[in-house]
Design an enzyme around this catalytic site. Structure first.
Site, short mmCIF file in Angstrom:
data_model
loop_
_atom_site.label_atom_id
_atom_site.label_comp_id
_atom_site.label_asym_id
_atom_site.label_seq_id
_atom_site.Cartn_x
_atom_site.Cartn_y
_atom_site.Cartn_z
N ASP A 476 10.11 -11.96 3.85
CA ASP A 476 8.83 -11.18 3.51
C ASP A 476 8.20 -11.12 4.68
OD1 ASP A 476 7.54 -9.10 2.40
OD2 ASP A 476 7.44 -10.17 0.55
N ASP A 545 7.54 -1.69 -2.18
CA ASP A 545 6.93 -2.62 -3.28
C ASP A 545 6.63 -1.60 -4.53
OD1 ASP A 545 6.82 -4.84 -1.80
OD2 ASP A 545 4.97 -4.84 -1.74
#
Length: 724
Positions: A476, A545
């Site tokens: 990430d 997301d």
């Protein structure tokens, strides 16, 4: 390579012939003119040479020929200060000027591809040939080489440039694009993928008008808002007809792409590193390589262009060991537990995952250091054994014993002020000395332009991956770069953004080569760094997301314009959805996620048995269609963008076809939609799986398939056909 897919030089013409794409250049007294970029032409006879006349007082390289001007010629190298007033592709400061006059001095042809140093490169397995065009500026003592690589199996050509300084003085590169191309006047549209956090890859199409249209990022990453790619298409192009060129950049940092229509209606396309926050000092005897750019072409519409790009990315960019390997169906604990978990909870979740047929368990954020929220501990990549109820190795063993693979979340590029790493090395955070930090999610960015930082991160991740049986890593990167300033000089600071990306590539190249069997997935707040640069090392990308099925429709639609489905993670999450608050039926959530690499982000331990049974049925069904989705040809049947109330996608692989239809809102007194399938064999017969119903390919393509749904919002239907 075959004779009609090769590089050759004939007198003053250069042919770069890939399968289905032709680049033809002419040497005109040292300046290279772009004669053609598009459908292959076996032999060129100057049919479209620019008619030379004195256009509006244009600048001329020689005083006695007023009819030849670089401002009116189609080129692949745009130089500053020579009378070409369009946007340049190169600007180098040497002495007191940025004017260069690079002239062609020679060419070389290489078998295979030539690689840009320290940057992601396509791999070719000897199915390629490269033309190196060498230019020199004797006054500045600089050499420029442009490399074009043609691929035997694809209608794609790649390009990058090398700048060499053989003077006695340091020069400064202020701009060095990876590709530039001038095309004849015509009615064009430019298509880009734009958006924002949680609505990435929105397809935007507009007509090219006089002036400059540009996309860019100055965030230190390619960004959620815009993708480093441009499609230049005929204005009339459709999914199935018309010509289109895609320009893409294998780069994950600041970029700029532009389309410029000049006063003569000629069109220039350029793509490369964003010059806004970039300079690069080049000392004597040093060289600089630009990132690699891709040019892909199709005369069979946007579907043809997408399938060309998808195939090239899958076969030449995604690491080869994963390019044609089925992706595991995963469960990620993030939306099930967030930071609040113990070992027993994780094992209980894994138990339920195994029962429904899921193949990979992923432990997300919160397993390391003093990490109980997102305000602390980034940089401290030591296992929190108290939270895990033992070692990470013990947890992994427990997961593996259940028959599941094990995956782990990391965010190695970040650092928290409240961390042992920051307390030991506060200077490792990107910052301007003397200024307060700028925060995002209470975290800072490690300076990957610093060799010590790169070495430290390599060691830390080496320890983690070398001592644990990890099958998957989710990498990430949840904030962008601010307050560049760690450099000792102004120019060192201007070099920091690109040096950061080079440091990142050094780390991920090292790790993915050493741990070649680990499946890495790239994430940056979702799709904030979803580009070909990262995809060269990480075969999978978390596209957004936003896990809401309806919101995902345009995101996945846009991704399909350039990227293969096998690169895209797509998950079923809980309702109400954690980002949108929407209540979507489980069947629709499953159908949308099955348009990518299926995964789940919900608490299986809290679901009733009836819902678990339906998830098990979804997982079992996806396993039967997984090869179609991940390896098949992709067709967009209905566009979900721009307020559409429906979407439809088709995948065809070998003898099977899967079609998924989604209706967003229920309608009254409207005829049921008819889907016209694509790419089938007209005379073949296709049986609808689960029934005895048989259709001809011509019937499914030309008459179409009627979809019947009951009343209700957010409903979907899926069909699987098998050729008899």
């Amino acid at each position: 390579m075959e004779e009609d897919m090769a590089i050759r030089i004939e007198q003053n013409l250069f042919y770069v012939e890939s399968k289905g794409l032709s680049l033809i250049l002419e040497n005109r007294d040292g300046y290279l003119m772009l004669k053609h970029l598009g459908r292959p032409i076996p032999s060129y006879h100057f049919s479209n040479t620019v008619h030379e006349k004195d256009h509006a007082f244009s600048g001329n390289p020689t005083p006695d020929i007023r009819t030849f001007s670089l401002d009116t010629q189609r080129q692949v190298l745009g130089q500053h200060g020579l009378g070409d007033f369009r946007k340049p592709s190169i600007q180098i400061q040497h002495g007191a000027t940025e004017v260069t006059d690079f002239l062609y001095v020679g060419a070389n042809i290489y078998s295979g591809s030539v690689e840009a140093t320290g940057l992601p490169n396509p791999y070719s397995v000897d199915q390629a040939e490269t033309l190196a065009l060498v230019f020199e500026d004797d006054q500045a003592a600089l050499r420029l080489t442009i490399y074009y690589t043609a691929y035997e199996d694809r209608a794609t050509i790649t390009s990058f440039s090398k700048i060499e300084n053989y003077s006695d003085e340091t020069v400064v590169i202020h701009k060095a694009l990876s590709v530039l191309a001038d095309v004849p006047a015509g009615d064009y549209d430019v298509i880009t993928l734009q958006g924002a956090y949680a609505r990435e890859k929105t397809v935007c199409r507009q007509q090219v008008e006089q002036g400059i249209f540009s996309i860019s990022s100055n965030r230190g990453a390619s960004g959620h808002a815009q993708t480093p790619a441009l499609i230049l298409a005929d204005h009339e192009v459709t999914e199935d007809a018309g010509s289109a060129l895609a320009f893409q950049l294998l780069y994950s940092g600041n970029f700029e792409g532009f389309v410029q229509k000049n006063q003569l209606s000629e069109v220039r396309v350029g793509l490369g590193i964003n010059p806004e926050n970039f300079s690069w000092e080049l000392a004597p005897n040093q060289s600089f390589d630009t990132p690699v750019a891709m040019i892909s072409y199709s005369h069979e519409g946007l579907t043809g262009l997408s399938q060309e790009s998808q195939a090239f990315v899958q076969n030449h960019i995604i690491p080869s060991q994963f390019a044609h390997k089925e992706r595991p169906i995963l469960i990620n604990n993030w939306e099930a537990t967030y930071f609040d978990f113990k070992k027993d909870k994780l094992l209980e979740l894994a138990d339920e995952a195994q029962k429904v047929g899921i193949e990979l368990f992923v432990l997300d954020d919160g397993w390391f250091g003093n990490r109980f929220d997102d305000n602390r501990a980034l940089g401290d990549w030591t296992v929190n054994e108290e939270k895990l109820g033992g070692s990470l190795a013990e947890l992994i063993q427990g997961i593996h014993e259940k028959g599941l693979q094990f995956g782990l979340w990391v965010e190695p590029e970040m650092i928290s002020v409240d961390s042992d790493l920051y307390r030991a090395h506060p200077d490792w955070a990107i910052q301007v000395p003397g200024y307060e930090h700028t925060y995002s999610r209470n975290q800072l960015v490690l300076d990957f332009a610093n060799k010590e930082v790169v070495a430290y991160i390599k060691q830390v991740l080496d320890d983690l991956l070398g001592n644990h049986e990890i099958d998957y890593i989710k990498w990430d990167m949840n904030r962008n770069i601010t307050k560049l300033g760690n450099g000792k000089t102004y120019l060192e600071t201007k070099m920091q953004s690109h040096a950061y990306i080079l440091g990142l590539y050094e780390v991920v190249s090292y790790l993915t080569e050493k741990y070649e069997n680990i499946l890495f997935e790239s994430c940056s707040g979702g799709g904030g760094r979803n580009d070909l640069g990262m995809m060269r090392y990480f075969p999978q990308v978390w596209a957004s997301d936003n896990t809401d099925a309806i919101a995902r429709l345009p995101i996945q639609y846009g991704s399909s314009y350039l990227y293969p489905t096998i690169s895209m993670g797509a998950h079923v999450s809980a309702v109400p959805n954690h980002q949108m608050g929407r209540m979507t039926p489980l069947e629709t959530r499953g159908h949308v996620a099955m348009m990518g690499n299926l995964g789940y982000e919900l608490d299986l331990t809290s679901l009733p048995q009836e819902e678990l049974d339906r998830i098990a049925a979804q997982v079992a069904h996806y396993k039967t269609i997984r090869p179609l989705v991940q390896f098949g040809k992709h067709y967009r049947l209905i566009n979900p963008s721009q307020g559409s109330n429906q979407a439809a996608v088709q995948f065809t692989y070998q003898d099977r076809t899967v079609v998924t239809y989604v209706r967003v809102l229920s309608t009254v007194e409207e005829i049921e939609p008819t889907l016209k399938l694509k790419g089938l064999e007209e005379d073949a017969l296709y049986r609808l799986e689960g029934t005895d119903q048989v259709y001809s390919g011509a019937e499914l393509m030309y008459a179409g398939l009627t979809v019947v749904l009951p009343q209700g919002d957010f409903l979907s239907k899926q069909y699987v056909f098998v050729k008899k």
